[in-house]
Every structure is written in C-alpha cells, then in structure tokens.
Design an enzyme around this catalytic site. Structure first.
Site, PDB file in Angstrom:
ATOM      1  N   ASP A   9       0.887  -1.232  -0.007  1.00 44.52           N
ATOM      2  CA  ASP A   9      -0.028   0.177   0.023  1.00 44.52           C
ATOM      3  C   ASP A   9       0.920   1.299   0.059  1.00 44.52           C
ATOM      4  O   ASP A   9       0.746   2.162   0.961  1.00 44.52           O
ATOM      5  CB  ASP A   9      -0.892  -0.030   1.214  1.00 44.52           C
ATOM      6  CG  ASP A   9      -0.256  -0.014   2.587  1.00 44.52           C
ATOM      7  OD1 ASP A   9      -1.002   0.507   3.533  1.00 44.52           O
ATOM      8  OD2 ASP A   9       0.834  -0.216   2.593  1.00 44.52           O
ATOM      9  N   ASP A  13       7.185   3.744   3.550  1.00 42.94           N
ATOM     10  CA  ASP A  13       8.046   2.590   3.648  1.00 42.94           C
ATOM     11  C   ASP A  13       7.916   1.542   2.821  1.00 42.94           C
ATOM     12  O   ASP A  13       8.901   0.500   2.456  1.00 42.94           O
ATOM     13  CB  ASP A  13       7.940   2.111   5.279  1.00 42.94           C
ATOM     14  CG  ASP A  13       6.677   1.744   5.587  1.00 42.94           C
ATOM     15  OD1 ASP A  13       5.732   2.374   5.202  1.00 42.94           O
ATOM     16  OD2 ASP A  13       6.510   0.996   6.397  1.00 42.94           O
ATOM     17  N   ASP A  14       6.558   1.483   2.214  1.00 44.18           N
ATOM     18  CA  ASP A  14       6.303   0.277   1.153  1.00 44.18           C
ATOM     19  C   ASP A  14       7.382   0.832  -0.275  1.00 44.18           C
ATOM     20  O   ASP A  14       8.076   0.007  -0.799  1.00 44.18           O
ATOM     21  CB  ASP A  14       5.062   0.569   0.708  1.00 44.18           C
ATOM     22  CG  ASP A  14       4.100   0.113   1.721  1.00 44.18           C
ATOM     23  OD1 ASP A  14       3.761   1.022   2.510  1.00 44.18           O
ATOM     24  OD2 ASP A  14       3.445  -1.000   1.758  1.00 44.18           O
ATOM     25  N   ASN A  37      -2.473   3.034   3.439  1.00 44.57           N
ATOM     26  CA  ASN A  37      -1.850   4.200   3.883  1.00 44.57           C
ATOM     27  C   ASN A  37      -2.932   5.331   3.077  1.00 44.57           C
ATOM     28  O   ASN A  37      -3.125   6.409   3.922  1.00 44.57           O
ATOM     29  CB  ASN A  37      -0.540   4.585   3.524  1.00 44.57           C
ATOM     30  CG  ASN A  37       0.528   3.653   4.110  1.00 44.57           C
ATOM     31  OD1 ASN A  37       0.277   3.563   5.577  1.00 44.57           O
ATOM     32  ND2 ASN A  37       1.392   2.607   3.513  1.00 44.57           N
ATOM     33  N   THR A 122       2.894  -5.972   2.956  1.00 49.24           N
ATOM     34  CA  THR A 122       3.372  -4.856   3.690  1.00 49.24           C
ATOM     35  C   THR A 122       2.374  -3.918   3.787  1.00 49.24           C
ATOM     36  O   THR A 122       2.516  -2.710   4.040  1.00 49.24           O
ATOM     37  CB  THR A 122       4.656  -4.045   2.841  1.00 49.24           C
ATOM     38  OG1 THR A 122       4.175  -3.714   1.689  1.00 49.24           O
ATOM     39  CG2 THR A 122       5.761  -5.247   2.952  1.00 49.24           C
ATOM     40  N   ASN A 156       1.034   1.143  17.050  1.00 50.83           N
ATOM     41  CA  ASN A 156       1.263   2.390  16.819  1.00 50.83           C
ATOM     42  C   ASN A 156       0.044   3.176  16.154  1.00 50.83           C
ATOM     43  O   ASN A 156       0.043   4.397  16.911  1.00 50.83           O
ATOM     44  CB  ASN A 156       2.227   2.275  15.394  1.00 50.83           C
ATOM     45  CG  ASN A 156       1.712   1.605  14.371  1.00 50.83           C
ATOM     46  OD1 ASN A 156       0.665   0.867  14.358  1.00 50.83           O
ATOM     47  ND2 ASN A 156       2.627   1.458  13.309  1.00 50.83           N
ATOM     48  N   GLU A 162      -1.227  -2.501  15.573  1.00 51.10           N
ATOM     49  CA  GLU A 162      -0.322  -1.994  14.386  1.00 51.10           C
ATOM     50  C   GLU A 162      -1.163  -1.624  13.346  1.00 51.10           C
ATOM     51  O   GLU A 162      -2.257  -2.397  13.136  1.00 51.10           O
ATOM     52  CB  GLU A 162       0.815  -3.067  13.961  1.00 51.10           C
ATOM     53  CG  GLU A 162       1.582  -2.651  13.226  1.00 51.10           C
ATOM     54  CD  GLU A 162       1.115  -2.931  11.687  1.00 51.10           C
ATOM     55  OE1 GLU A 162       0.343  -3.985  11.516  1.00 51.10           O
ATOM     56  OE2 GLU A 162       1.276  -1.970  10.894  1.00 51.10           O
ATOM     57  N   PHE A 163      -0.889  -0.606  12.490  1.00 52.56           N
ATOM     58  CA  PHE A 163      -1.727  -0.149  11.463  1.00 52.56           C
ATOM     59  C   PHE A 163      -2.266  -1.043  10.387  1.00 52.56           C
ATOM     60  O   PHE A 163      -3.382  -1.213  10.284  1.00 52.56           O
ATOM     61  CB  PHE A 163      -1.089   0.996  10.558  1.00 52.56           C
ATOM     62  CG  PHE A 163      -1.916   1.590   9.310  1.00 52.56           C
ATOM     63  CD1 PHE A 163      -1.848   0.859   8.152  1.00 52.56           C
ATOM     64  CD2 PHE A 163      -3.016   2.354   9.984  1.00 52.56           C
ATOM     65  CE1 PHE A 163      -2.584   1.353   7.203  1.00 52.56           C
ATOM     66  CE2 PHE A 163      -3.856   2.785   8.662  1.00 52.56           C
ATOM     67  CZ  PHE A 163      -3.589   2.284   7.477  1.00 52.56           C
ATOM     68  N   ASN A 164      -1.323  -1.962   9.740  1.00 48.04           N
ATOM     69  CA  ASN A 164      -1.858  -3.178   8.957  1.00 48.04           C
ATOM     70  C   ASN A 164      -2.779  -3.870   9.439  1.00 48.04           C
ATOM     71  O   ASN A 164      -3.742  -4.589   8.866  1.00 48.04           O
ATOM     72  CB  ASN A 164      -0.633  -3.925   8.246  1.00 48.04           C
ATOM     73  CG  ASN A 164       0.296  -3.071   7.414  1.00 48.04           C
ATOM     74  OD1 ASN A 164      -0.150  -1.876   6.797  1.00 48.04           O
ATOM     75  ND2 ASN A 164       1.503  -3.385   7.386  1.00 48.04           N
ATOM     76  N   HIS A 232       9.579   0.530   8.126  1.00 54.98           N
ATOM     77  CA  HIS A 232       9.063  -0.717   8.728  1.00 54.98           C
ATOM     78  C   HIS A 232       8.803  -2.018   7.665  1.00 54.98           C
ATOM     79  O   HIS A 232       9.421  -2.963   7.653  1.00 54.98           O
ATOM     80  CB  HIS A 232       7.403  -0.712   9.015  1.00 54.98           C
ATOM     81  CG  HIS A 232       7.384   0.445  10.263  1.00 54.98           C
ATOM     82  ND1 HIS A 232       7.544   0.107  11.488  1.00 54.98           N
ATOM     83  CD2 HIS A 232       6.865   1.684  10.069  1.00 54.98           C
ATOM     84  CE1 HIS A 232       7.320   1.274  12.001  1.00 54.98           C
ATOM     85  NE2 HIS A 232       6.905   2.402  11.484  1.00 54.98           N
ATOM     86  N   ASP A 233       8.318  -1.447   6.426  1.00 56.09           N
ATOM     87  CA  ASP A 233       8.186  -2.651   5.280  1.00 56.09           C
ATOM     88  C   ASP A 233       9.649  -3.162   4.590  1.00 56.09           C
ATOM     89  O   ASP A 233       9.662  -4.087   4.289  1.00 56.09           O
ATOM     90  CB  ASP A 233       7.352  -2.068   4.267  1.00 56.09           C
ATOM     91  CG  ASP A 233       5.832  -1.528   4.667  1.00 56.09           C
ATOM     92  OD1 ASP A 233       5.290  -0.705   4.083  1.00 56.09           O
ATOM     93  OD2 ASP A 233       5.464  -2.179   5.767  1.00 56.09           O
TER      94      ASP A 233
HETATM   95  O1  RIB Z   1       2.751   0.074  11.071  1.00 56.93           O
HETATM   96  C1  RIB Z   1       3.449   0.064   9.772  1.00 56.93           C
HETATM   97  C2  RIB Z   1       2.689  -0.191   8.423  1.00 56.93           C
HETATM   98  O2  RIB Z   1       1.637   0.412   8.220  1.00 56.93           O
HETATM   99  C3  RIB Z   1       3.518  -0.102   7.207  1.00 56.93           C
HETATM  100  O3  RIB Z   1       3.214  -1.261   6.288  1.00 56.93           O
HETATM  101  C4  RIB Z   1       3.333   1.062   6.870  1.00 56.93           C
HETATM  102  O4  RIB Z   1       3.327   1.179   5.302  1.00 56.93           O
HETATM  103  C5  RIB Z   1       1.765   1.358   7.145  1.00 56.93           C
HETATM  104  O5  RIB Z   1       1.024   0.517   6.018  1.00 56.93           O
HETATM  105 CA    CA Z   2       2.765  -0.650   3.893  1.00 49.86          CA
END
Ligand code: RIB
Ligand code: CA
Length: 306
Positions: A9, A13-14, A37, A122, A156, A162-164, A232-233
């Site tokens: 996405d 960081d992707d 994202n 990711t 986070n 965590e977001f994903n 992160h990714d």
């Molecule tokens: O929490 C970090 C993740 O969430 C990463 O994949 C970042 O791109 C967001 O999608």
């Molecule tokens: Ca991502």
C-alpha cells in the site's frame, strides 16, 4: 534466485521496500496493491510510478481491494502525506495497470509456480485473506509468507494494534489462521530500523534514487543523530534477502476482532498452546547488518539508475 510477489500500500516505507527489492538479487514477479496508507487509486498510482522509477521492468502491477472486508476505512495520510509518498515527487507512470484483480493474480501466480514464490505483504491483509478464501491451497503453493505487521508488545495507530492489522482485523485473522507459518516482522523489530542522520547521509549521494529516498524519509519522521523514522516494510524484504538478520521465535498469534479498544491486536503466545505455531515472530534485529544490507542494495540500484 528467490521469487517474490509483494502486496503493498505505497506508502513511504512500502516505496523503500520496493527500492530494496529493486536493488536486491530477488526476482520480483508481481506487485499487487491494496487500500491502506492512502486510497487504492493512489497506492496503485504510486506502485506504477515506482515500477518505472526503480527500473522494475514489466513486472505486472495489479490492483486489489479498496477497503477492508467489513470495517470502516482507516487511512494514514497524516503519516505518508496526501500523495502517499511524502514529499517525494516521481514522474507519472506511462504504463498502465495489468488487467484483472489482485486476488486472482495472487492465486494464479502461486498456482503456476508451486513452492517457488515468497509472498510478501506490507499493507492490510485484505487481498491475502480473499486469496486464501478463494483458493486455500495457496498456503501450500507459497514458498513462504512474510508480512510487515502486528506486534507482541504495542501498537502504533493505537496503543493495542499496528496499522496493517488494525486496518483489517478480520483479514488478518483469516491470514494467520490459514494453515501456513506466517513470518511476522512486527513493530517489535521494525521500530529499530530507523533512518538516522548517518543513514540519510549515505542516501544523499545516490543520484536519482536519492530523489525518492531523501524526501520520502525526511517526511516520514524527524531525523536526528540517534533517532528517526522506521522503514517498517523494508524489514519484510530484508527478511527474505537474509533471514539471519533477525532473531525469531515460534508462536501462536491470534488477531483480536471483537475488542472495543483492542481490535487488530496480534495476541502472541510464545508458549505455543496446542503445540503447533502459526507464526514465526521476529524478536530481534541486527540493526547494523540490516543497514549494510539495505544501503548496499540502494547503492547497487543507484549505479543502475544513474
Ligand atoms: O505500521 C506500519 C505499517 O503501516 C507499514 O506497512 C506502513 O506502510 C503502514 O502501512
Ligand atoms: Ca505498508
């Protein structure tokens, strides 16, 4: 050569993970996109632009799910910027997306090459969950399944998740319960993969590639001598390149889907109740070796891009 299909996405960081793939010796066989994202239209446009900017050739880019299976949409444009790539501005893509849907691409690609392709995710796991539901045998066909997501300590996007995982808890639960052993690169290790000033200084001389890396990383968080934004990714791709960078432990991971405050939490039990782990969870990372691997790949890619 290890083959990789990445579902992502982009996302800053992707984008740095795709750049790592481009500079690695891994063979990228496909990019699929998911809303995360930013909206699917933007994650897909970013993937198309990155494919050309990073000289990824004619790797197909196939869009997938715009939103979560059942939840309201959650986005992170406040983190990744309105474009999804922070202040990095790439030339718009010339070549279009592939026909079809990401879920069919994932199923058909894994079916055609059983045991050969590592599936990396990711972003939110919506496409992955739909692929598992469409064809449960992909868990046997995938050589491995590696995600950036989750955490056994903290969230986070909120204190628990965590977001994903938070973006689509039901999809994450399906993915973890599918029968494969998920390689989980969670916040516990990815928060250590930070762009400090010294790292940014090694990105600056990388020619055209620096036009992506520097503004993207600079937008992603404040950079100081000993702290900065976590990419992160890129940890998920680095794991595929060299799993020895990470200490891992088997666990049973259950994704919370009913909690008012805890939905998306990856409840991780290293005691492996029932004796059969569904995940190998990263618990440590050799940060110095991680950056040598990443910056080495970026330097190699920069020689190609000019
Ligand atoms: O929490 C970090 C993740 O969430 C990463 O994949 C970042 O791109 C967001 O999608
Ligand atoms: Ca991502």
């Amino acid at each position: 050569m290890t083959k990789v299909l990445i579902d992502c996405d982009p996302g800053i960081d992707d984008a740095l993970a795709l750049a790592l793939l481009a500079g690695s010796s891994l063979e990228l066989v496909g990019i699929t996109t998911v809303g995360g994202n930013v909206d699917l239209a933007l994650t897909t446009a970013n993937a198309l632009s990155l494919r050309e900017f990073l000289d990824l050739g004619d790797v197909p880019v196939t869009p997938g799910s715009a939103g979560a299976l059942v939840r309201q949409t959650v986005r992170a444009a406040h983190v990744h910027g309105v474009s999804g790539l922070g202040e990095a501005v790439l030339p718009p893509a010339v070549r279009p997306v592939a026909d079809g849907h990401a879920v069919d691409f994932i199923v058909n690609t894994l079916r055609a090459a059983p045991g050969e392709i590592t599936l990396v995710a990711t972003g939110p796991l919506t496409n992955i969950a739909l692929a598992v539901r469409r064809e449960p045998r992909i868990v046997e066909w995938a050589r491995d399944f590696v995600i950036m997501g989750g955490s056994y300590t903290r969230g986070n996007h909120n204190p628990a998740a965590e977001f994903n995982m938070l973006a689509d808890p039901e999809a994450a639960a399906i993915a973890f319960d599918a029968g494969w052993t998920v390689k989980m690169l969670g916040l516990d290790v990815t928060l250590k993969a930070v762009v400090t000033r010294a790292v940014l200084d090694r990105m600056r001389p990388l020619g055209r590639l620096a036009d992506l890396l520097v503004p993207a990383a600079g937008f992603y968080g404040a950079i100081t001598e000993d702290s900065g934004p976590a990419i992160h990714d890129a940890c998920a791709v680095a794991y595929v390149m060299d799993p020895t960078l990470f200490g891992c432990a088997p666990a049973v991971v259950n994704v919370e889907t009913t909690g008012t405050y805890t939905s998306g939490m990856t409840v991780t039990d290293f005691k492996v109740p029932g004796g059969r782990p569904n995940a190998l969870v990263a618990t440590s990372v050799d940060v110095e070796c991680f950056w040598e691997l990443v910056l080495g790949a970026y330097e190699k890619l920069a020689e190609r891009l000019g």
